[in-house]
Design a protein around this motif. Sequence first.
Motif, PDB file in Angstrom:
ATOM      1  N   SER A   1      38.670 -42.122  44.239  1.00  0.00           N
ATOM      2  CA  SER A   1      39.135 -43.267  45.014  1.00  0.00           C
ATOM      3  C   SER A   1      39.060 -44.554  44.187  1.00  0.00           C
ATOM      4  O   SER A   1      39.804 -45.502  44.446  1.00  0.00           O
ATOM      5  CB  SER A   1      38.319 -43.405  46.295  1.00  0.00           C
ATOM      6  OG  SER A   1      36.930 -43.359  46.017  1.00  0.00           O
ATOM      7  N   ASN A   2      38.174 -44.602  43.181  1.00  0.00           N
ATOM      8  CA  ASN A   2      38.149 -45.751  42.266  1.00  0.00           C
ATOM      9  C   ASN A   2      39.451 -45.828  41.483  1.00  0.00           C
ATOM     10  O   ASN A   2      39.991 -46.914  41.258  1.00  0.00           O
ATOM     11  CB  ASN A   2      36.957 -45.643  41.309  1.00  0.00           C
ATOM     12  CG  ASN A   2      35.619 -45.636  42.028  1.00  0.00           C
ATOM     13  OD1 ASN A   2      35.425 -46.353  43.015  1.00  0.00           O
ATOM     14  ND2 ASN A   2      34.698 -44.808  41.570  1.00  0.00           N
TER      15      ASN A   2
ATOM     16  N   ILE B   1      39.837 -39.404  51.801  1.00  0.00           N
ATOM     17  CA  ILE B   1      38.869 -39.349  50.700  1.00  0.00           C
ATOM     18  C   ILE B   1      37.808 -38.331  51.096  1.00  0.00           C
ATOM     19  O   ILE B   1      37.200 -38.437  52.164  1.00  0.00           O
ATOM     20  CB  ILE B   1      38.235 -40.731  50.448  1.00  0.00           C
ATOM     21  CG1 ILE B   1      39.320 -41.737  50.008  1.00  0.00           C
ATOM     22  CG2 ILE B   1      37.133 -40.632  49.390  1.00  0.00           C
ATOM     23  CD1 ILE B   1      38.848 -43.181  49.992  1.00  0.00           C
TER      24      ILE B   1
ATOM     25  N   LEU C   1      30.636 -38.579  48.352  1.00  0.00           N
ATOM     26  CA  LEU C   1      30.757 -40.041  48.296  1.00  0.00           C
ATOM     27  C   LEU C   1      29.650 -40.687  47.469  1.00  0.00           C
ATOM     28  O   LEU C   1      29.249 -41.838  47.727  1.00  0.00           O
ATOM     29  CB  LEU C   1      30.782 -40.631  49.712  1.00  0.00           C
ATOM     30  CG  LEU C   1      31.819 -40.037  50.673  1.00  0.00           C
ATOM     31  CD1 LEU C   1      31.796 -40.768  52.016  1.00  0.00           C
ATOM     32  CD2 LEU C   1      33.218 -40.080  50.071  1.00  0.00           C
TER      33      LEU C   1
ATOM     34  N   LYS D   1      34.721 -48.467  48.468  1.00  0.00           N
ATOM     35  CA  LYS D   1      34.484 -47.834  49.769  1.00  0.00           C
ATOM     36  C   LYS D   1      34.797 -48.803  50.896  1.00  0.00           C
ATOM     37  O   LYS D   1      35.480 -48.448  51.874  1.00  0.00           O
ATOM     38  CB  LYS D   1      33.033 -47.353  49.857  1.00  0.00           C
ATOM     39  CG  LYS D   1      32.736 -46.571  51.133  1.00  0.00           C
ATOM     40  CD  LYS D   1      31.306 -46.038  51.097  1.00  0.00           C
ATOM     41  CE  LYS D   1      31.010 -45.238  52.350  1.00  0.00           C
ATOM     42  NZ  LYS D   1      29.623 -44.697  52.344  1.00  0.00           N
TER      43      LYS D   1
ATOM     44  N   ASP E   1      36.232 -37.908  46.189  1.00  0.00           N
ATOM     45  CA  ASP E   1      35.093 -38.798  45.968  1.00  0.00           C
ATOM     46  C   ASP E   1      35.430 -39.978  45.057  1.00  0.00           C
ATOM     47  O   ASP E   1      36.222 -40.844  45.397  1.00  0.00           O
ATOM     48  CB  ASP E   1      33.929 -37.982  45.415  1.00  0.00           C
ATOM     49  CG  ASP E   1      32.592 -38.709  45.538  1.00  0.00           C
ATOM     50  OD1 ASP E   1      32.566 -39.825  46.092  1.00  0.00           O
ATOM     51  OD2 ASP E   1      31.569 -38.175  45.075  1.00  0.00           O
ATOM     52  N   GLY E   2      34.858 -39.991  43.833  1.00  0.00           N
ATOM     53  CA  GLY E   2      35.015 -41.119  42.918  1.00  0.00           C
ATOM     54  C   GLY E   2      36.423 -41.352  42.438  1.00  0.00           C
ATOM     55  O   GLY E   2      36.719 -42.408  41.856  1.00  0.00           O
TER      56      GLY E   2
ATOM     57  N   ILE F   1      31.833 -43.167  44.497  1.00  0.00           N
ATOM     58  CA  ILE F   1      32.710 -44.258  44.885  1.00  0.00           C
ATOM     59  C   ILE F   1      31.918 -45.570  44.900  1.00  0.00           C
ATOM     60  O   ILE F   1      30.791 -45.614  45.383  1.00  0.00           O
ATOM     61  CB  ILE F   1      33.363 -43.984  46.263  1.00  0.00           C
ATOM     62  CG1 ILE F   1      34.311 -45.103  46.667  1.00  0.00           C
ATOM     63  CG2 ILE F   1      32.327 -43.728  47.332  1.00  0.00           C
ATOM     64  CD1 ILE F   1      35.107 -44.799  47.928  1.00  0.00           C
TER      65      ILE F   1
ATOM     66  N   ASN G   1      38.117 -37.196  39.708  1.00  0.00           N
ATOM     67  CA  ASN G   1      37.459 -38.328  39.053  1.00  0.00           C
ATOM     68  C   ASN G   1      37.337 -38.138  37.547  1.00  0.00           C
ATOM     69  O   ASN G   1      36.373 -38.579  36.935  1.00  0.00           O
ATOM     70  CB  ASN G   1      36.070 -38.556  39.678  1.00  0.00           C
ATOM     71  CG  ASN G   1      35.512 -39.925  39.344  1.00  0.00           C
ATOM     72  OD1 ASN G   1      36.252 -40.854  39.066  1.00  0.00           O
ATOM     73  ND2 ASN G   1      34.191 -40.042  39.366  1.00  0.00           N
TER      74      ASN G   1
ATOM     75  N   CYS H   1      42.007 -37.804  47.793  1.00  0.00           N
ATOM     76  CA  CYS H   1      41.090 -38.250  46.743  1.00  0.00           C
ATOM     77  C   CYS H   1      39.777 -37.495  46.831  1.00  0.00           C
ATOM     78  O   CYS H   1      39.185 -37.382  47.915  1.00  0.00           O
ATOM     79  CB  CYS H   1      40.806 -39.745  46.878  1.00  0.00           C
ATOM     80  SG  CYS H   1      41.966 -40.812  46.039  1.00  0.00           S
TER      81      CYS H   1
END
Length: 211
Positions: A34-35, A47, A51, A59, A31-32, A54, A8, A29
Motif C-alpha cells: 500500500s506504500n 489492502i 498490516l 494507513k 500489506d506494505g 504499512i 511489497n 494490495c
Amino acid sequence: MKSLIIANGSMDDYDFYESIINSYDCIICADGASNHAYNMNINPDIIIGDLDSISDKVKKYFIDKNIEFNKFPSKKDKTDTEICIDYAIDIGSKEIDFIGVLGSRMDHSLANINLLYSLLKKGIKSRIINENNEIYMTDNKIQITGKKGDIVSVIPIHSDALGVTLKGLEYPLEDYDLEFGISLGISNVLVDDKCEISIKSGCVLVIKARD
C-alpha cells in the motif's frame, strides 16, 4: 475478472507501473505494498495482510479514502501475497497479474514465482511483471506477444520438459526434450511480434526480458 496483486517488493520506476494499472477490474494490495500504491496515487480496492509494513501516514490516508482493510494475524501459514490470491479467486478472478513480488529477498522471489504454478493448476492465467521482465508458466501451450528482437527464455522447472516446440523465435525447436538444469532455452529472440511455446509433458517458465 482480471485482478492485480501488488506486493511489497522492489518497484523502482513508478511511471512504468502507473502505465499498466488501468487495465484491471480489481487492485489488491498486500500489506506494505500500500506504500507503493500511495506513492503512485492509486487507490486499491482492498489492502490485505497483518498490516505491519504499512506506514501510519499511508494507513490513515487509505482509511480516510474508505479503502477496505482485511487484517490477518502476523503468525500465519501463508504469505500476505498468497492470502491476496485467495481473495482474488474468491471474487471470481480468471486472470491475476503480480507486481512488486520480486526483490532482494530471494526466498520471497522464488516463492512468488512458484505461486504461478499453483494458479496454473487451478486454470487461472497469471504472470509476474516488473520493469524488465514478464514471467509466465505453462504446462501446455502459450503465446507471447512483443516486438521483433525481444528476448524470450524458456526454462524447465521441477523436471525435464518433454516435447517442446518453439515457433516464432530465432532458434526454433520441434518436439524437443529440454533437460531440467540445462541452459539451452535461455535468451532466444522474437523474429516477429509473437511466438508460441508448447510442451507435451512437464512445465516451463517463460520469461520475456525487456532489457
